[in-house]
Every structure is written in structure tokens, then in C-alpha cells.
Design an enzyme around this catalytic site. Structure first.
Site, mmCIF file in Angstrom:
data_model
loop_
_atom_site.group_PDB
_atom_site.id
_atom_site.type_symbol
_atom_site.label_atom_id
_atom_site.label_comp_id
_atom_site.label_asym_id
_atom_site.label_seq_id
_atom_site.Cartn_x
_atom_site.Cartn_y
_atom_site.Cartn_z
ATOM 1 C CB THR A 18 -0.920 0.011 1.240
ATOM 2 O OG1 THR A 18 -1.628 -1.228 1.301
ATOM 3 C CG2 THR A 18 -1.919 1.146 1.180
ATOM 4 N NE ARG A 22 4.941 0.815 5.284
ATOM 5 C CZ ARG A 22 3.840 1.445 5.617
ATOM 6 N NH1 ARG A 22 2.947 0.845 6.388
ATOM 7 N NH2 ARG A 22 3.626 2.679 5.210
ATOM 8 C CB SER A 113 3.935 3.974 8.242
ATOM 9 O OG SER A 113 2.865 4.770 8.620
ATOM 10 C CG HIS A 114 0.991 2.116 11.068
ATOM 11 N ND1 HIS A 114 1.136 2.355 9.717
ATOM 12 C CD2 HIS A 114 0.364 0.936 11.164
ATOM 13 C CE1 HIS A 114 0.598 1.358 9.040
ATOM 14 N NE2 HIS A 114 0.114 0.484 9.888
ATOM 15 C CE LYS A 126 6.274 7.262 2.329
ATOM 16 N NZ LYS A 126 4.926 7.751 2.561
ATOM 17 C CG ASP A 278 2.212 7.636 11.540
ATOM 18 O OD1 ASP A 278 2.444 8.852 11.410
ATOM 19 O OD2 ASP A 278 2.219 6.844 10.580
ATOM 20 C CG ASP A 280 5.425 7.881 8.267
ATOM 21 O OD1 ASP A 280 4.512 7.579 9.059
ATOM 22 O OD2 ASP A 280 5.283 7.848 7.033
ATOM 23 N NE ARG A 283 -1.175 5.129 9.460
ATOM 24 C CZ ARG A 283 -1.753 3.949 9.454
ATOM 25 N NH1 ARG A 283 -2.384 3.522 10.524
ATOM 26 N NH2 ARG A 283 -1.716 3.180 8.389
ATOM 27 C CB THR A 345 -6.906 1.390 0.865
ATOM 28 O OG1 THR A 345 -8.203 1.249 1.435
ATOM 29 C CG2 THR A 345 -5.886 1.546 1.970
ATOM 30 C CD GLU A 364 -5.884 6.554 2.966
ATOM 31 O OE1 GLU A 364 -6.080 5.502 2.354
ATOM 32 O OE2 GLU A 364 -4.769 6.915 3.354
ATOM 33 C CD GLU A 365 -9.516 2.839 7.242
ATOM 34 O OE1 GLU A 365 -9.399 2.587 8.442
ATOM 35 O OE2 GLU A 365 -8.687 2.504 6.363
ATOM 36 C CB SER A 366 -5.831 4.001 7.712
ATOM 37 O OG SER A 366 -5.556 4.815 6.591
ATOM 38 C CE LYS A 377 -1.443 8.055 6.349
ATOM 39 N NZ LYS A 377 -0.963 7.211 5.234
HETATM 40 C C1 G16 Z 1 -0.620 3.505 4.464
HETATM 41 C C2 G16 Z 1 -1.204 4.200 3.274
HETATM 42 C C3 G16 Z 1 -2.625 4.575 3.545
HETATM 43 C C4 G16 Z 1 -3.430 3.368 3.969
HETATM 44 C C5 G16 Z 1 -2.764 2.721 5.155
HETATM 45 C C6 G16 Z 1 -3.412 1.410 5.550
HETATM 46 O O1 G16 Z 1 -0.526 4.390 5.515
HETATM 47 O O2 G16 Z 1 -0.472 5.353 2.952
HETATM 48 O O3 G16 Z 1 -3.145 5.135 2.382
HETATM 49 O O4 G16 Z 1 -4.731 3.726 4.304
HETATM 50 O O5 G16 Z 1 -1.424 2.426 4.848
HETATM 51 O O6 G16 Z 1 -3.268 0.515 4.504
HETATM 52 P P1 G16 Z 1 -3.642 -1.008 4.660
HETATM 53 O O7 G16 Z 1 -5.098 -1.001 5.085
HETATM 54 O O8 G16 Z 1 -3.420 -1.581 3.317
HETATM 55 O O9 G16 Z 1 -2.785 -1.588 5.753
HETATM 56 P P2 G16 Z 1 0.841 4.538 6.320
HETATM 57 O O10 G16 Z 1 0.555 5.556 7.365
HETATM 58 O O11 G16 Z 1 1.094 3.156 6.868
HETATM 59 O O12 G16 Z 1 1.845 4.934 5.308
#
Ligand code: G16
Length: 544
Positions: A18, A22, A113-114, A126, A278, A280, A283, A345, A364-366, A377
Site C-alpha cells: 500500500t 515494508r 510508518s506506524h 518508498k 505515528d 513517520d 497519521r 486505499t 482515510e479511515e486509517s 497525509k
Molecule cells: C498507508 C497508506 C494509507 C493506507 C494505510 C493502511 O498508511 O499510505 O493510504 O490507508 O497504509 O493501509 P492497509 O489497510 O493496506 O494496511 P501509512 O501511514 O502506513 O503509510
């Protein structure tokens, strides 16, 4: 400059997910693993030679050695100049800001990220394009293809660059500038929001805040912006030192992983706004005194109120949300008479819409919200948006959100994650679900009648590209919906995400616990997808 060509072999598992590649740190530490992927990036780009590249990361374990490796590959591949965040640090939104501001051809961001950090945990990498946003799918696919065919990479000899000292250096013919990681980003925030209004309120305590940087990258940004420029008391920022392993914590700003902040926001000493970001820094989680704002609601509230803030006073061109995000923002867009786009997503899908000026806000919901100020974001941006909003409206977070629900209705929302599943079992669940889709429409359950069921496919309105297989949508009467998809960011096993929502227009019924309000739909999701049967799990690992 000594350019060394090293023979190598493909690894076969370097498909970006996504958001970039990772993997466990130990995977990245294999000889040639990082080099292969970075060379595959350069081989996928047309126009980077002699240009500027931005480089930084969230400071997690392996950030520093990886950065030195990438500098050597960049020099050997003909990059003209690299801007490196001091200490190897650049939050993801700050990297996006710097790429855009200095006209770079792109950037390499080191972050998972998180996901947790440390020698036993996760690392990630990335590529962001010249617009400052995550590489589009055609680029990530090209990177993956290259990684499957790679037979050599180019690197340069020479010693390490001192990335802790600001200023200029060289790797062979390539210029390296170690830049302050915070200033450009902080300056941008000051242009978007009303610092003059917020400063006296924050410094006097009339508006109070607790920001949890989760031992991750936003600490230095929060100190500069919230403490120094806005005058909030020092205790307003907690866990503000970026640590390589995030202090053993999980840098994911949600109700499960920001437990201390959540407890504080439910105590007698709760400040007006609680927030966390988070690993990086892209979020955000927003809390009021005793009150949690779902990311979907946060996006909708932002859209409804944006014109009150200086950076958005001209109004919004349009909005967008990822498919699993609740449809609360759709209702706002409807009332404002602006377009609302539904994308798969992944922040990368917002890039074209933002570049084309079709949208101003997206989310996004995330736990991700952002705007056209960068192409990622942006966690601290969201915190400042909310602070500015509270300062303008003179109301509490709960008052703002409840008033929003009364006006637009409340989209009850929850996400249930089943983590660490056997990948075969998770795939079997999704396959069975897809096979059964044609039979679902028209069936009636306690939760309501199913109106439509499909596998989401997106056609980008700007470049016409199509992305299919983006998640199962089950639409029910009463504007209720169940969405199921597999995560694209995990590093071990599979994660099933189940997203559930329902509209409640009656203000008298808007105060329930979402797990109660949505219980029929939650049971239906399990029933239709056979979650227990396929996975052996009786409950989700995380509920947000
Ligand atoms: C990444 C993407 C987001 C996505 C999230 C969750 O966030 O940039 O667009 O919503 O992962 O993705 P998944 O549901 O596929 O785990 P981040 O903050 O991890 O870079």
C-alpha cells in the site's frame, strides 16, 4: 569518483505494498537487499540524472546505515544533489513539502510508518515523485518488475557523510546538503493556519492540548510548532524524542496504542484537545475531553468547517476519501455542492486529483487526513487544523462533532482488524467471499437488506488508469455498509480489515457506543465472510 558495479540476483519479494516496501529489518539487512531495491527505483525513473533528490526517514533502527548506502547508490547513478534531513530525519509530510519547495525530481523516504521499529521489527522504503506524493502504481509496478530482473547495481566508493551537521558535502560528483528537517514544514504550517489567533489562547492555557509524538518523528516538529511558535506549555507535548525503536512502543495513533493519551483525555485533567501522530508523522488521532473523533468524522468536520480557516477561506474544490472510509464526508460535499471522489486505499490515489485541482481535502479511515498543501497525509497539519477550528468556534471538540452529527447525521463507524492470519486462510476467505458476491444482493438479514455487493474497482478520472480488486463492498438499506479487504502494509502473515458503518439521522439515537449501534452488521459480516470458520478467530485483534 569510484563507481563500482556489483553483481547481484533478484530477491523475488520486493513488491511495494500500500505504501512502499515494508519488511522486517533482518530482511533489509541481507547483503544486496536494500541496494537491489534502490537500484530498481533508479532504473524505473526517466529523468533523475543531474537532478535533486530528497532523502530522509522516521529515524527508526537501520535508518542511518540505509541512508549512507542510498547516498552511494544515488551518486553512482548520477543524481546531481541530495537534500538530507539532519540526523537522517524527515517526516513523511515534511519530505513531501521539501520535494515540492526545492523542485526535486522525487524523494526516498525510509519508514515503515506506524509499524514497530528496532532490530527485530520493521523497516520500509518508498519513493515519492516530483509532486511530493507517493509514486503512482505504474512506477511501483516498474520498480517491482526491475527488482525481478536485476543483475547488477551501481554504487560509489568513499567514506560516510556526517548527516548530523548542517551544510554541504559531496559523494564523488554528487552534492549533498544536510538541511534543517523542520523549518520549511513549520513555515508552511504558519501560512495555512492562524497562529496569531492561536498563540495567546495556547500560551495562556485558555486552549489546552496534549500531543503524543509516540517517541517518533513528530517530536522535533511539535516542539518547534506547538511549543516555540505557538507558545503552548512544555508539558503539552509528550514522548517527543524520536527513538530508534520508538521506546518499544507501537507508533500507531489509535485507541489501542496511544493508551496513556486516551486515559488522560478521559481524566479530570483532560486538556481541550488530545492528539497523536505515528512513526513517520503522516497519521493523526484526534480526541476531545472524554471524546474520540473517528478519522472519517474528522475529515467530514474539516470539510464542513474549512472555510473558517485562513488557508482554506476560498472554499474547497472538492473532497475525496478512500473507499473504506465512512461516507460522512459525502454528505458534507453534497450540501456544499462540491464533488466527492471515492478512491482505493492508499494515499497515492489522491495524487492525480490533487494535482489536477479537483480536490482540496482528502482523508482515510486509517487515521490520515490532508490537503493540497503537500501530497501526503499530514499528522501535525490535522492537529493544527483542529486547534485553529476550536480557537475560531470557541467550542469543545465534542460540541463541534455533535453539532455536525445533528446537521448531517452520524455515520456510526468501526474497523475490526484480524492480524497475523495465515495468508492461505485469509486468501481463501476472500476468494469465497468474491465467489458468493452475485448471490448477496436482495438477501434480507436482521441488519437489513443487501442492495448491492461488489469488488471495488477505480477508474482514475485524470489519467484513466484502472485499479481493480480493491476490496469487497456490501451495501445495505439505511445507508449501511460492510467492507472487507486485506491490508497491504503488514510484514507478517495477513491482516483482514472489516469496516462497518451505518447512518443515524435521529439526534436522539446518535449517542450510542458504535460497537452496540453496529452489532447486527458486525454479526452479519462474520456470517457472510465466515471469519471464524476461515481464520479460527473468535474476535478481532484490534478494534478502532
Ligand atoms: C498507508 C497508506 C494509507 C493506507 C494505510 C493502511 O498508511 O499510505 O493510504 O490507508 O497504509 O493501509 P492497509 O489497510 O493496506 O494496511 P501509512 O501511514 O502506513 O503509510
Amino acid at each position: 569518483m569510484d563507481i563500482i558495479t556489483v553483481k547481484t540476483r533478484p530477491f523475488g519479494d520486493q513488491r511495494p505494498g500500500t505504501s512502499g516496501l515494508r519488511k522486517k529489518v533482518k530482511v533489509f539487512q541481507q547483503p544486496n537487499y536494500l541496494e537491489n531495491f534502490v537500484q530498481s527505483i533508479f532504473d524505473a525513473l526517466d529523468d533523475y540524472r543531474g537532478q535533486t533528490l530528497v532523502l530522509g526517514g522516521d529515524g527508526r533502527y537501520f535508518n542511518r546505515p540505509a541512508l549512507q548506502t542510498i547516498l552511494r547508490l544515488a551518486a553512482a547513478n548520477g543524481v546531481g544533489r541530495v537534500l538530507v534531513g539532519q540526523g537522517g530525519i524527515l517526516s513523511t509530510p515534511a519530505a513531501s513539502c521539501v520535494i515540492r519547495k526545492y523542485g526535486a525530481c522525487g524523494g526516498i523516504i525510509l519508514s515503515a510508518s506506524h509499524n514497530p521499529g528496532g532490530p527485530e521489527a520493521d523497516f520500509g522504503i518508498k519513493f515519492n515523485a516530483a509532486n511530493g506524493g507517493p509514486a503512482p502504481e505504474k512506477t511501483t509496478q516498474a520498480i517491482y518488475r526491475n527488482s525481478l530482473e536485476i543483475s547488477r547495481y551501481r554504487t560509489a566508493g568513499g567514506g560516510e557523510i556526517d548527516i548530523d551537521r548542517l551544510g554541504a558535502a559531496r559523494v564523488g560528483d554528487m552534492a549533498v546538503e544536510v538541511i534543517d528537517a523542520v523549518t520549511d514544514y513549520a513555515d508552511m504550517m504558519q501560512q495555512l493556519f492562524d497562529f496569531e489567533l492561536m498563540r495567546p489562547l495556547l500560551s495562556s492555557g485558555r486552549l489546552s492540548l496534549c500531543f503524543d509524538a509516540m517517541n517518533a518523528v513528530t517530536g522535533p516538529y511539535a516542539r518547534e510548532i506547538l511549543l516555540r511558535r505557538l507558545g503552548a506549555p512544555a508539558a503539552s507535548v509528550i514522548r517527543d524524542q524520536p527513538l530508534e525503536d520508538f521506546g518499544g512502543a507501537h507508533p500507531d495513533p489509535n485507541l489501542a496504542h496511544a493508551g496513556d493519551l486516551v486515559a488522560r483525555m478521559h481524566s479530570d485533567a483532560a486538556p481541550d484537545l488530545g492528539a497523536a501522530s505515528d512513526g513517520d508523522g503522516d497519521r493523526n488521532m484526534i480526541l476531545g475531553n472524554g471524546f474520540y473523533v473517528t478519522p472519517s468524522d474528522s475529515l467530514a468536520v474539516m470539510a464542513a468547517n474549512a472555510q473558517l480557516l485562513p488557508g482554506y477561506a476560498a472554499g474547497l474544490a472538492g473532497v475525496a476519501r478512500s473507499m473504506p472510509t465512512s461516507r460522512a464526508v459525502d454528505r458534507v460535499a453534497g450540501e456544499l455542492g462540491i464533488p466527492c471522489f471515492e478512491t482505493p486505499t492508499g494515499w497515492k490515489f489522491f495524487g492525480n486529483l490533487l494535482d489536477a485541482g479537483k480536490i482540496t481535502l482528502c482523508g482515510e479511515e486509517s487515521f490520515g487526513t490532508g490537503s493540497d498543501h503537500v501530497r501526503e497525509k499530514d499528522g501535525l497539519w490535522a492537529v493544527l487544523f483542529w486547534l485553529n477550528l476550536l480557537a475560531v468556534r470557541g467550542e469543545s471538540v465534542a460540541q463541534v462533532v455533535r453539532a455536525h452529527w445533528r446537521r448531517f447525521g452520524r455515520n456510526y463507524y468501526t474497523r475490526h482488524d484480524y492480524e497475523g492470519l495465515d495468508t492461505g486462510a485469509a486468501a481463501a476467505l476472500m476468494d469465497a467471499l468474491k465467489a458468493g458476491l452475485p448471490q448477496l444482493a436482495g438477501q434480507r438479514f436482521a441488519a437489513g437488506e443487501i442492495l448491492q455487493a461488489d469488488d471495488f474497482s477505480y477508474r482514475d478520472p485524470v489519467d484513466g488508469s484502472t485499479s481493480s480488486g480493491q476490496g469487497i463492498r456490501i451495501m445495505l438499506a439505511g445507508e449501511a455498509r460492510i467492507v472487507l479487504r486485506l491490508s497491504g502494509t503488514g510484514t507478517s502473515g495477513a491482516t483482514l480489515r472489516v469496516y462497518i458503518e451505518k447512518l443515524e439521522s435521529d439526534p436522539a439515537l446518535q449517542g450510542q457506543d458504535p460497537q452496540v449501534a453496529l452489532q447486527d452488521l458486525i454479526a452479519l459480516a462474520d456470517n457472510i465472510a465466515g471469519i471464524g470458520r476461515h481464520t479460527g478467530r473468535s474476535a478481532p485483534s484490534v478494534i478502532t
